[in-house]
Scaffold this motif. Sequence first.
Motif, mmCIF file in Angstrom:
data_model
loop_
_atom_site.group_PDB
_atom_site.id
_atom_site.type_symbol
_atom_site.label_atom_id
_atom_site.label_comp_id
_atom_site.label_asym_id
_atom_site.label_seq_id
_atom_site.Cartn_x
_atom_site.Cartn_y
_atom_site.Cartn_z
ATOM 1 N N GLN A 250 0.808 -1.230 0.000
ATOM 2 C CA GLN A 250 0.000 0.000 0.000
ATOM 3 C C GLN A 250 0.841 1.280 0.000
ATOM 4 O O GLN A 250 0.540 2.222 -0.746
ATOM 5 C CB GLN A 250 -0.963 0.001 1.191
ATOM 6 C CG GLN A 250 -0.275 -0.172 2.547
ATOM 7 C CD GLN A 250 -1.244 -0.014 3.711
ATOM 8 O OE1 GLN A 250 -1.918 0.996 3.852
ATOM 9 N NE2 GLN A 250 -1.304 -1.030 4.568
ATOM 10 N N ALA A 251 1.896 1.335 0.819
ATOM 11 C CA ALA A 251 2.673 2.572 0.927
ATOM 12 C C ALA A 251 3.371 2.884 -0.394
ATOM 13 O O ALA A 251 3.394 4.034 -0.847
ATOM 14 C CB ALA A 251 3.688 2.466 2.064
ATOM 15 N N LYS A 252 3.906 1.844 -1.024
ATOM 16 C CA LYS A 252 4.591 2.019 -2.312
ATOM 17 C C LYS A 252 3.622 2.591 -3.359
ATOM 18 O O LYS A 252 3.954 3.503 -4.116
ATOM 19 C CB LYS A 252 5.131 0.653 -2.752
ATOM 20 C CG LYS A 252 6.066 0.704 -3.941
ATOM 21 C CD LYS A 252 6.572 -0.703 -4.260
ATOM 22 C CE LYS A 252 7.383 -0.704 -5.551
ATOM 23 N NZ LYS A 252 7.772 -2.066 -5.937
ATOM 24 N N LEU A 253 2.390 2.059 -3.367
ATOM 25 C CA LEU A 253 1.391 2.512 -4.331
ATOM 26 C C LEU A 253 0.913 3.937 -4.034
ATOM 27 O O LEU A 253 0.851 4.780 -4.923
ATOM 28 C CB LEU A 253 0.196 1.558 -4.352
ATOM 29 C CG LEU A 253 0.405 0.232 -5.081
ATOM 30 C CD1 LEU A 253 -0.737 -0.730 -4.798
ATOM 31 C CD2 LEU A 253 0.538 0.449 -6.592
ATOM 32 N N VAL A 254 0.575 4.193 -2.769
ATOM 33 C CA VAL A 254 0.054 5.526 -2.414
ATOM 34 C C VAL A 254 1.142 6.589 -2.603
ATOM 35 O O VAL A 254 0.898 7.642 -3.197
ATOM 36 C CB VAL A 254 -0.515 5.541 -0.979
ATOM 37 C CG1 VAL A 254 -0.869 6.967 -0.540
ATOM 38 C CG2 VAL A 254 -1.763 4.653 -0.891
ATOM 39 N N ASP A 255 2.361 6.311 -2.148
ATOM 40 C CA ASP A 255 3.458 7.273 -2.328
ATOM 41 C C ASP A 255 3.689 7.555 -3.814
ATOM 42 O O ASP A 255 3.868 8.704 -4.227
ATOM 43 C CB ASP A 255 4.762 6.736 -1.705
ATOM 44 C CG ASP A 255 4.750 6.797 -0.182
ATOM 45 O OD1 ASP A 255 3.954 7.574 0.378
ATOM 46 O OD2 ASP A 255 5.543 6.068 0.449
ATOM 47 N N ALA A 281 1.832 5.180 8.967
ATOM 48 C CA ALA A 281 2.854 6.083 8.423
ATOM 49 C C ALA A 281 2.285 6.942 7.294
ATOM 50 O O ALA A 281 2.709 8.086 7.090
ATOM 51 C CB ALA A 281 4.060 5.286 7.931
ATOM 52 N N LEU A 282 1.300 6.396 6.549
ATOM 53 C CA LEU A 282 0.687 7.168 5.465
ATOM 54 C C LEU A 282 -0.063 8.376 6.020
ATOM 55 O O LEU A 282 -0.046 9.458 5.444
ATOM 56 C CB LEU A 282 -0.256 6.288 4.637
ATOM 57 C CG LEU A 282 0.402 5.253 3.724
ATOM 58 C CD1 LEU A 282 -0.652 4.339 3.103
ATOM 59 C CD2 LEU A 282 1.237 5.914 2.626
ATOM 60 N N ALA A 283 -0.726 8.185 7.164
ATOM 61 C CA ALA A 283 -1.491 9.269 7.791
ATOM 62 C C ALA A 283 -0.571 10.364 8.324
ATOM 63 O O ALA A 283 -0.992 11.508 8.519
ATOM 64 C CB ALA A 283 -2.352 8.718 8.914
ATOM 65 N N GLU A 284 0.696 10.036 8.555
ATOM 66 C CA GLU A 284 1.658 11.057 8.988
ATOM 67 C C GLU A 284 2.151 11.882 7.788
ATOM 68 O O GLU A 284 2.436 13.066 7.921
ATOM 69 C CB GLU A 284 2.854 10.391 9.681
ATOM 70 C CG GLU A 284 2.495 9.832 11.060
ATOM 71 C CD GLU A 284 3.582 8.944 11.633
ATOM 72 O OE1 GLU A 284 4.752 9.072 11.207
ATOM 73 O OE2 GLU A 284 3.265 8.116 12.507
ATOM 74 N N ARG A 285 2.222 11.211 6.633
ATOM 75 C CA ARG A 285 2.738 11.900 5.433
ATOM 76 C C ARG A 285 1.674 12.726 4.712
ATOM 77 O O ARG A 285 1.978 13.720 4.068
ATOM 78 C CB ARG A 285 3.305 10.871 4.441
ATOM 79 C CG ARG A 285 4.609 10.256 4.901
ATOM 80 C CD ARG A 285 5.369 9.657 3.728
ATOM 81 N NE ARG A 285 4.899 8.362 3.269
ATOM 82 C CZ ARG A 285 5.133 7.206 3.886
ATOM 83 N NH1 ARG A 285 5.803 7.186 5.031
ATOM 84 N NH2 ARG A 285 4.709 6.061 3.382
#
Length: 314
Positions: A250-255, A281-285
């Motif tokens: 998920q993080a790779k895709l969302v980033d 971590a996504l909610a922090e970025r």
Amino acid sequence: MTDFSPFANRLGKNIKHLMKWARRNDIEAWRLYDRDIPQFPFAVDVYGERIHLQEYDTGWLMQPQEYEEWLAGVKEAIGFVTGLAPEAIHLKRRERQRGKEQYEKTGEQGEDFVVGEHGRKFWVNLDKYLDTGLFLDHRNTRFRVGEMAGGKRFLNLFSYTGSFSVYAATGGAVYSETVDLSNTYLDWARRNFKLNGMDEEQHRIVRADVFQYLQTGMEEKKQFDLMVMDPPSFSNSKKMLDVLDIQRDQAKLVDGAMRLLSPEGLLFFSNNLRSFELDPALAERYRIRDVSKQSVPEDFRNKKIHQCWEVRHR
């Protein structure tokens, strides 16, 4: 002998309310019954003058003859309540997916036909694949995309048959890209585009692995104002470089998607993995808002059919 009257009564109650609601909202494809009664583990979807009937795998054991009689009773109750002939009811058995590809073929051909939704038109097929070509549970988000798309550049990742792109284009998007790896579904998207009078110069269809597309898009400095990313939970397609596991990736895709999003832009990120948890971590970025409650349509009793978030830059 099974008593089918509770099932028929529930169908009757649902159809009374939902038929008026569907007409009022200009919707020809909607869910009539959503596993309302545990003894009847089915989803019953109306597609115009036809029914898409899905039986969910419960692990129950029945003798073959008893099982066929039970299915016949279910179909009879649906026919009685809807007034549709037996041949208008298309049955599928949904087995528990164990690491298979999302859009499996059934071995049948079926017939392509058109259904309308909020003034748009879509090709569907109730027999050929496990899914029909139109995910009914994403109707609300499609509508929002249509409302928000005016004057914007739109990107549709893991686009399936391109329904989000149809809403964006007919909602006034100035440009769009529709990205998937399957030729079958991109051809289907092309037919949907044609059906809705879309210009393919302005609304491009791109065959690509999404991970690679995001990398190339960043190198080419592509920018979009509105995006939808609705990946499968899991895919081991031979065409992809890696196996996709949405919880892990998920993080790779969302980033990757956020690098292509304009400063004031919005990404809708969604998936239908039951056990999915958003990486903190996504909610922090990014600024992230859970819109799952609003995104599941009112004809779905199962409010956990998917999860959906709005993602913006901080």
